[in-house]
Design an enzyme around this catalytic site. Structure first.
Site, PDB file in Angstrom:
ATOM      1  N   ASN A  21      -6.449 -25.271  15.053  1.00  0.00           N
ATOM      2  CA  ASN A  21      -6.904 -26.086  15.937  1.00  0.00           C
ATOM      3  C   ASN A  21      -5.430 -27.554  15.742  1.00  0.00           C
ATOM      4  O   ASN A  21      -5.206 -27.892  14.869  1.00  0.00           O
ATOM      5  CB  ASN A  21      -7.952 -27.444  15.214  1.00  0.00           C
ATOM      6  CG  ASN A  21      -7.733 -28.351  16.732  1.00  0.00           C
ATOM      7  OD1 ASN A  21      -7.100 -28.673  17.295  1.00  0.00           O
ATOM      8  ND2 ASN A  21      -8.741 -29.971  16.264  1.00  0.00           N
ATOM      9  N   TRP A  22      -4.061 -27.194  16.785  1.00  0.00           N
ATOM     10  CA  TRP A  22      -3.212 -27.536  16.558  1.00  0.00           C
ATOM     11  C   TRP A  22      -3.335 -28.923  16.684  1.00  0.00           C
ATOM     12  O   TRP A  22      -2.170 -29.772  16.859  1.00  0.00           O
ATOM     13  CB  TRP A  22      -2.452 -27.567  17.615  1.00  0.00           C
ATOM     14  CG  TRP A  22      -1.480 -25.896  16.934  1.00  0.00           C
ATOM     15  CD1 TRP A  22      -2.297 -24.720  16.138  1.00  0.00           C
ATOM     16  CD2 TRP A  22      -0.377 -24.608  17.704  1.00  0.00           C
ATOM     17  NE1 TRP A  22      -1.235 -23.518  16.019  1.00  0.00           N
ATOM     18  CE2 TRP A  22      -0.785 -23.365  17.279  1.00  0.00           C
ATOM     19  CE3 TRP A  22       0.363 -24.960  19.059  1.00  0.00           C
ATOM     20  CZ2 TRP A  22       0.495 -22.427  17.691  1.00  0.00           C
ATOM     21  CZ3 TRP A  22       1.210 -23.960  19.251  1.00  0.00           C
ATOM     22  CH2 TRP A  22       0.985 -22.967  19.033  1.00  0.00           C
ATOM     23  N   LYS A  23      -4.319 -29.440  17.567  1.00  0.00           N
ATOM     24  CA  LYS A  23      -4.383 -30.860  18.226  1.00  0.00           C
ATOM     25  C   LYS A  23      -2.827 -31.264  18.840  1.00  0.00           C
ATOM     26  O   LYS A  23      -2.238 -30.427  19.227  1.00  0.00           O
ATOM     27  CB  LYS A  23      -4.122 -32.135  16.178  1.00  0.00           C
ATOM     28  CG  LYS A  23      -5.342 -31.374  15.513  1.00  0.00           C
ATOM     29  CD  LYS A  23      -5.516 -32.425  15.057  1.00  0.00           C
ATOM     30  CE  LYS A  23      -7.044 -31.773  13.499  1.00  0.00           C
ATOM     31  NZ  LYS A  23      -7.232 -32.760  12.919  1.00  0.00           N
ATOM     32  N   HIS A 107     -14.850 -32.297  18.921  1.00  0.00           N
ATOM     33  CA  HIS A 107     -14.195 -32.696  17.834  1.00  0.00           C
ATOM     34  C   HIS A 107     -14.266 -34.202  17.571  1.00  0.00           C
ATOM     35  O   HIS A 107     -15.076 -35.519  17.954  1.00  0.00           O
ATOM     36  CB  HIS A 107     -12.935 -32.797  17.931  1.00  0.00           C
ATOM     37  CG  HIS A 107     -12.760 -32.686  16.565  1.00  0.00           C
ATOM     38  ND1 HIS A 107     -12.056 -33.486  15.847  1.00  0.00           N
ATOM     39  CD2 HIS A 107     -11.786 -31.090  15.363  1.00  0.00           C
ATOM     40  CE1 HIS A 107     -11.067 -33.084  14.925  1.00  0.00           C
ATOM     41  NE2 HIS A 107     -11.315 -31.821  14.385  1.00  0.00           N
ATOM     42  N   GLU A 109     -12.297 -36.487  16.169  1.00  0.00           N
ATOM     43  CA  GLU A 109     -11.569 -37.023  16.707  1.00  0.00           C
ATOM     44  C   GLU A 109     -12.177 -37.259  17.803  1.00  0.00           C
ATOM     45  O   GLU A 109     -10.981 -38.576  18.672  1.00  0.00           O
ATOM     46  CB  GLU A 109     -10.010 -36.198  16.674  1.00  0.00           C
ATOM     47  CG  GLU A 109      -9.731 -36.455  15.335  1.00  0.00           C
ATOM     48  CD  GLU A 109      -8.683 -35.251  14.999  1.00  0.00           C
ATOM     49  OE1 GLU A 109      -8.040 -34.719  15.915  1.00  0.00           O
ATOM     50  OE2 GLU A 109      -8.294 -35.533  13.678  1.00  0.00           O
ATOM     51  N   GLU A 181     -17.838 -30.236  10.383  1.00  0.00           N
ATOM     52  CA  GLU A 181     -16.271 -30.246   9.906  1.00  0.00           C
ATOM     53  C   GLU A 181     -16.599 -31.770   9.090  1.00  0.00           C
ATOM     54  O   GLU A 181     -17.182 -33.302   9.828  1.00  0.00           O
ATOM     55  CB  GLU A 181     -15.509 -30.922  11.236  1.00  0.00           C
ATOM     56  CG  GLU A 181     -15.188 -29.643  11.131  1.00  0.00           C
ATOM     57  CD  GLU A 181     -13.963 -29.524  12.185  1.00  0.00           C
ATOM     58  OE1 GLU A 181     -12.659 -29.244  11.697  1.00  0.00           O
ATOM     59  OE2 GLU A 181     -13.137 -30.744  12.721  1.00  0.00           O
ATOM     60  N   GLY A 187      -8.191 -33.871   7.370  1.00  0.00           N
ATOM     61  CA  GLY A 187      -6.193 -34.352   7.375  1.00  0.00           C
ATOM     62  C   GLY A 187      -6.672 -35.334   5.819  1.00  0.00           C
ATOM     63  O   GLY A 187      -5.660 -35.714   6.051  1.00  0.00           O
ATOM     64  N   SER A 227      -9.098 -30.080   5.415  1.00  0.00           N
ATOM     65  CA  SER A 227      -7.807 -29.568   4.868  1.00  0.00           C
ATOM     66  C   SER A 227      -8.823 -29.214   4.636  1.00  0.00           C
ATOM     67  O   SER A 227      -8.369 -28.084   2.839  1.00  0.00           O
ATOM     68  CB  SER A 227      -9.315 -30.925   3.589  1.00  0.00           C
ATOM     69  OG  SER A 227      -8.334 -31.759   3.797  1.00  0.00           O
ATOM     70  N   GLY A 248      -6.666 -27.018  10.917  1.00  0.00           N
ATOM     71  CA  GLY A 248      -5.503 -28.190  11.484  1.00  0.00           C
ATOM     72  C   GLY A 248      -4.367 -28.219  10.599  1.00  0.00           C
ATOM     73  O   GLY A 248      -3.308 -26.507  11.134  1.00  0.00           O
ATOM     74  N   GLY A 249      -4.368 -29.141  10.034  1.00  0.00           N
ATOM     75  CA  GLY A 249      -3.126 -29.215   8.967  1.00  0.00           C
ATOM     76  C   GLY A 249      -1.986 -27.685   8.888  1.00  0.00           C
ATOM     77  O   GLY A 249      -0.817 -27.098   8.916  1.00  0.00           O
TER      78      GLY A 249
HETATM   79  P1  PGA Z   1      -7.391 -30.890   8.817  1.00  0.00           P
HETATM   80  O1  PGA Z   1      -8.586 -30.699  10.465  1.00  0.00           O
HETATM   81  O2  PGA Z   1      -7.142 -28.893   8.440  1.00  0.00           O
HETATM   82  O3  PGA Z   1      -5.967 -30.633   8.858  1.00  0.00           O
HETATM   83  O4  PGA Z   1      -8.328 -31.426   7.800  1.00  0.00           O
HETATM   84  C1  PGA Z   1      -9.523 -30.173  10.419  1.00  0.00           C
HETATM   85  C2  PGA Z   1     -10.097 -30.167  11.627  1.00  0.00           C
HETATM   86  O5  PGA Z   1      -9.870 -31.480  12.355  1.00  0.00           O
HETATM   87  O6  PGA Z   1     -10.274 -29.552  12.808  1.00  0.00           O
END
Ligand code: PGA
Length: 266
Positions: A21-23, A107, A109, A181, A187, A227, A248-249
């Protein structure tokens, strides 16, 4: 043949999925570079499915670079209507046109920063399935909810509301992937322990058995997200209820994403 990591006393017959997930990250040049690196890597697609979810503006490029490979493409959001006066929105069919087979929905966010309710998520999940896209539906509790020991209640109500009208024609595992999640681990560098994640994944499987057909609880894929890194993926994947990760990251760099993908080698 079962993937190697599965031999370790953990019997799963669900194929793992590693989803990036590149966001809202990476320019077109950076996206092209990362996609080319992942594309060139030696990935054993018999053991793992791999998916990338770039921002909308890089989807066309992803389609161009990944056509003919086994790497799947997802969007990070969509609108539930097919077309019309919805300024700033993207429809399920538009996503299909640019090569998406999957779409991340609900998600945290989107839920917290853009006020998406589970009811909205439910509408999007149904629209995605209707259009032939597989939604990756995210659920998870906040830190406050966990500390108040409300995690399982929150998960239950998110499931009840987000999957209310899904998959009436087909069985749930064919048309939906779930992602647990915990919001407090996204993050933050703070991963749920594998036991905490496993407990929720098993709870979700039990909920599925009770609310859909019995097989759903055993056959649906449930990813863990929050994470995820090369140094914690193996422990997570050894849990019987966890089928992969939403990353994500650590998915923004080829070395860390590829190392997570090849968890089965460790
Ligand atoms: P993260 O994000 O790996 O940076 O914690 C995961 C996500 O939000 O899908």
């Amino acid at each position: 043949m079962l993937p190697k990591a599965w031999d370790n006393g953990v019997m799963k017959n669900r194929k793992p999925l590693m989803a990036a997930n590149w966001k809202m990250n990476l320019s077109l040049d950076e996206a092209g570079d990362l996609l080319n690196r992942v594309k060139k890597a030696e990935i054993d697609f018999n053991r793992v499915d791999v998916l990338v979810a770039p921002p909308f503006t890089s989807l066309q490029l992803a389609k161009k670079l990944l056509t003919g490979t086994s790497i799947l493409i997802a969007a990070q959001n969509m609108h539930w209507e097919a077309k019309g006066a919805f300024t700033g929105e993207i429809s399920p069919l538009m996503l299909k046109e640019v090569g998406c087979t999957h779409v991340i929905l609900g998600h945290s966010e989107r839920r917290t920063l853009f006020f998406e309710t589970s009811e909205v998520v439910n509408g999007k999940v149904s629209a995605a399935i209707e259009a032939g896209l597989i939604p990756i539906v995210c659920i998870g509790e906040t830190l406050e909810e966990r500390e108040e020991e409300r995690t399982l209640d929150i998960i239950r109500s998110q499931l009840n509301e987000s999957l209310k009208t899904s998959c009436q024609q087909r069985s749930l595992p064919e048309c939906v992937i779930l992602a647990y999640e915990p919001v407090w681990s996204i993050g933050t560098g703070r991963t749920a322990t594998s036991e905490q994640a496993q407990k929720v994944h098993l709870f979700v499987r039990r909920w599925l058995r009770e609310n859909f057909d019995h097989d759903s609880g055993d056959t649906i894929r449930i990813l863990y997200g929050g994470s995820v890194r090369p140094d914690n993926i193996r422990e997570l994947m050894l849990q019987s209820g966890i089928d992969g990760a939403l990353i994500g990251g650590a998915s923004l760099r080829a070395d860390s994403f590829l190392s997570i993908i090849s968890f089965y080698e460790s």
